[in-house]
Design a protein around this motif. Sequence first.
Motif, PDB file in Angstrom:
ATOM      1  N   MET A   1       0.961  -1.050   0.029  1.00 52.95           N
ATOM      2  CA  MET A   1       0.058  -0.006  -0.184  1.00 52.95           C
ATOM      3  C   MET A   1       0.839   1.391   0.092  1.00 52.95           C
ATOM      4  O   MET A   1       0.177   2.359  -0.132  1.00 52.95           O
ATOM      5  CB  MET A   1      -0.815   0.074   1.075  1.00 52.95           C
ATOM      6  N   LYS A   2       2.049   1.259   0.113  1.00 53.83           N
ATOM      7  CA  LYS A   2       3.139   2.313   0.043  1.00 53.83           C
ATOM      8  C   LYS A   2       2.948   2.941  -1.191  1.00 53.83           C
ATOM      9  O   LYS A   2       2.912   4.230  -1.226  1.00 53.83           O
ATOM     10  CB  LYS A   2       4.274   1.594   0.465  1.00 53.83           C
ATOM     11  N   ILE A   3       2.984   2.118  -2.282  1.00 56.88           N
ATOM     12  CA  ILE A   3       2.751   2.894  -3.673  1.00 56.88           C
ATOM     13  C   ILE A   3       1.682   3.532  -3.838  1.00 56.88           C
ATOM     14  O   ILE A   3       1.619   4.725  -4.124  1.00 56.88           O
ATOM     15  CB  ILE A   3       2.876   1.809  -4.842  1.00 56.88           C
ATOM     16  N   GLU A   4       0.638   3.027  -3.447  1.00 60.71           N
ATOM     17  CA  GLU A   4      -0.846   3.801  -3.520  1.00 60.71           C
ATOM     18  C   GLU A   4      -0.690   5.090  -2.758  1.00 60.71           C
ATOM     19  O   GLU A   4      -1.325   6.192  -2.978  1.00 60.71           O
ATOM     20  CB  GLU A   4      -2.029   3.113  -2.996  1.00 60.71           C
ATOM     21  N   GLY A   5      -0.225   4.967  -1.333  1.00 60.47           N
ATOM     22  CA  GLY A   5      -0.077   6.150  -0.459  1.00 60.47           C
ATOM     23  C   GLY A   5       0.759   7.131  -1.074  1.00 60.47           C
ATOM     24  O   GLY A   5       0.443   8.350  -1.073  1.00 60.47           O
ATOM     25  N   PHE A   6       1.697   6.843  -1.665  1.00 58.97           N
ATOM     26  CA  PHE A   6       2.702   7.787  -2.363  1.00 58.97           C
ATOM     27  C   PHE A   6       2.018   8.675  -3.431  1.00 58.97           C
ATOM     28  O   PHE A   6       2.187   9.726  -3.803  1.00 58.97           O
ATOM     29  CB  PHE A   6       3.987   7.055  -2.894  1.00 58.97           C
ATOM     30  N   ILE A   7       1.303   7.745  -4.059  1.00 63.43           N
ATOM     31  CA  ILE A   7       0.442   8.380  -5.470  1.00 63.43           C
ATOM     32  C   ILE A   7      -0.591   9.282  -4.960  1.00 63.43           C
ATOM     33  O   ILE A   7      -0.620  10.717  -5.364  1.00 63.43           O
ATOM     34  CB  ILE A   7      -0.050   7.349  -6.471  1.00 63.43           C
ATOM     35  N   PHE A   8      -1.193   8.807  -4.043  1.00 61.43           N
ATOM     36  CA  PHE A   8      -2.094   9.923  -3.189  1.00 61.43           C
ATOM     37  C   PHE A   8      -1.605  11.106  -2.919  1.00 61.43           C
ATOM     38  O   PHE A   8      -2.124  12.327  -2.769  1.00 61.43           O
ATOM     39  CB  PHE A   8      -3.165   9.322  -2.630  1.00 61.43           C
ATOM     40  N   ASN A   9      -0.699  10.954  -1.982  1.00 61.74           N
ATOM     41  CA  ASN A   9       0.331  12.163  -1.415  1.00 61.74           C
ATOM     42  C   ASN A   9       0.774  12.967  -2.265  1.00 61.74           C
ATOM     43  O   ASN A   9       0.893  14.134  -2.203  1.00 61.74           O
ATOM     44  CB  ASN A   9       1.318  11.550  -0.271  1.00 61.74           C
ATOM     45  N   PHE A  10       1.413  12.441  -3.372  1.00 58.42           N
ATOM     46  CA  PHE A  10       1.909  13.090  -4.487  1.00 58.42           C
ATOM     47  C   PHE A  10       0.945  14.005  -5.069  1.00 58.42           C
ATOM     48  O   PHE A  10       0.972  15.252  -5.508  1.00 58.42           O
ATOM     49  CB  PHE A  10       2.489  12.285  -5.638  1.00 58.42           C
ATOM     50  N   PHE A  11      -0.428  13.436  -5.326  1.00 59.25           N
ATOM     51  CA  PHE A  11      -1.564  14.144  -5.818  1.00 59.25           C
ATOM     52  C   PHE A  11      -1.776  15.363  -4.917  1.00 59.25           C
ATOM     53  O   PHE A  11      -2.397  16.717  -5.447  1.00 59.25           O
ATOM     54  CB  PHE A  11      -2.760  13.472  -6.040  1.00 59.25           C
ATOM     55  N   GLY A  12      -1.992  15.162  -3.569  1.00 54.99           N
ATOM     56  CA  GLY A  12      -2.143  16.283  -2.790  1.00 54.99           C
ATOM     57  C   GLY A  12      -0.899  17.429  -3.038  1.00 54.99           C
ATOM     58  O   GLY A  12      -1.650  18.584  -2.644  1.00 54.99           O
ATOM     59  N   ILE A  13       0.066  17.122  -2.792  1.00 54.45           N
ATOM     60  CA  ILE A  13       1.129  17.933  -3.117  1.00 54.45           C
ATOM     61  C   ILE A  13       0.793  18.635  -4.350  1.00 54.45           C
ATOM     62  O   ILE A  13       0.989  19.969  -4.256  1.00 54.45           O
ATOM     63  CB  ILE A  13       2.446  17.409  -3.127  1.00 54.45           C
ATOM     64  N   PHE A  14       0.785  18.151  -5.444  1.00 54.74           N
ATOM     65  CA  PHE A  14       0.407  18.854  -6.723  1.00 54.74           C
ATOM     66  C   PHE A  14      -0.624  19.687  -6.613  1.00 54.74           C
ATOM     67  O   PHE A  14      -0.833  20.790  -7.133  1.00 54.74           O
ATOM     68  CB  PHE A  14       0.339  17.667  -7.920  1.00 54.74           C
ATOM     69  N   ALA A  15      -1.989  19.342  -6.107  1.00 54.61           N
ATOM     70  CA  ALA A  15      -3.182  20.139  -5.908  1.00 54.61           C
ATOM     71  C   ALA A  15      -2.592  21.340  -5.173  1.00 54.61           C
ATOM     72  O   ALA A  15      -3.553  22.414  -5.379  1.00 54.61           O
ATOM     73  CB  ALA A  15      -4.306  19.064  -5.259  1.00 54.61           C
TER      74      ALA A  15
END
Length: 138
Positions: free
Chosen positions: A1-15
């Motif tokens: 689940m680390k990859i999925e968490g990283f993707i969503f956190n990256f989206f949060g940083i981008f937004a």
Amino acid sequence: MKIEGFIFNFFGIFAGAAALVYWFWAKDPTGTAALTLCAGLGFLVGGYLVFTGRRIGMRPQDLPDAEVVDGAGELGHFTPGSYYPFFLGASASVTAMGLAFGIWLSILGAVLTFGFAVCLVMENFWHPALPEDEVPTH
């Protein structure tokens, strides 16, 4: 689940970065609020996935040498059916109708909504899985 968490956190940083740029460039509070809420939702899901990934450890799909059979087995206990979502939706609509018909109806609907939400969340604790519900292992 680390990859999925990283993707969503990256989206949060981008937004979040997009919200800052949008605020300074367009000075539009509506778009800035929408982008900020998107960033918050990205961090909410990403944080949940990171913390859950730490708790449950590596899944078979996280391993580079995993086989299909590694993912076989029981995933957990899921409630087969429940009437609580229906009553939760009905009581939430009573709460919304109370805005038009009177505050007393909103209060009644809010109490019912809270009660049914608690019942829905606690259903598996009050009614645990029966032995005949469990899948036999050979």
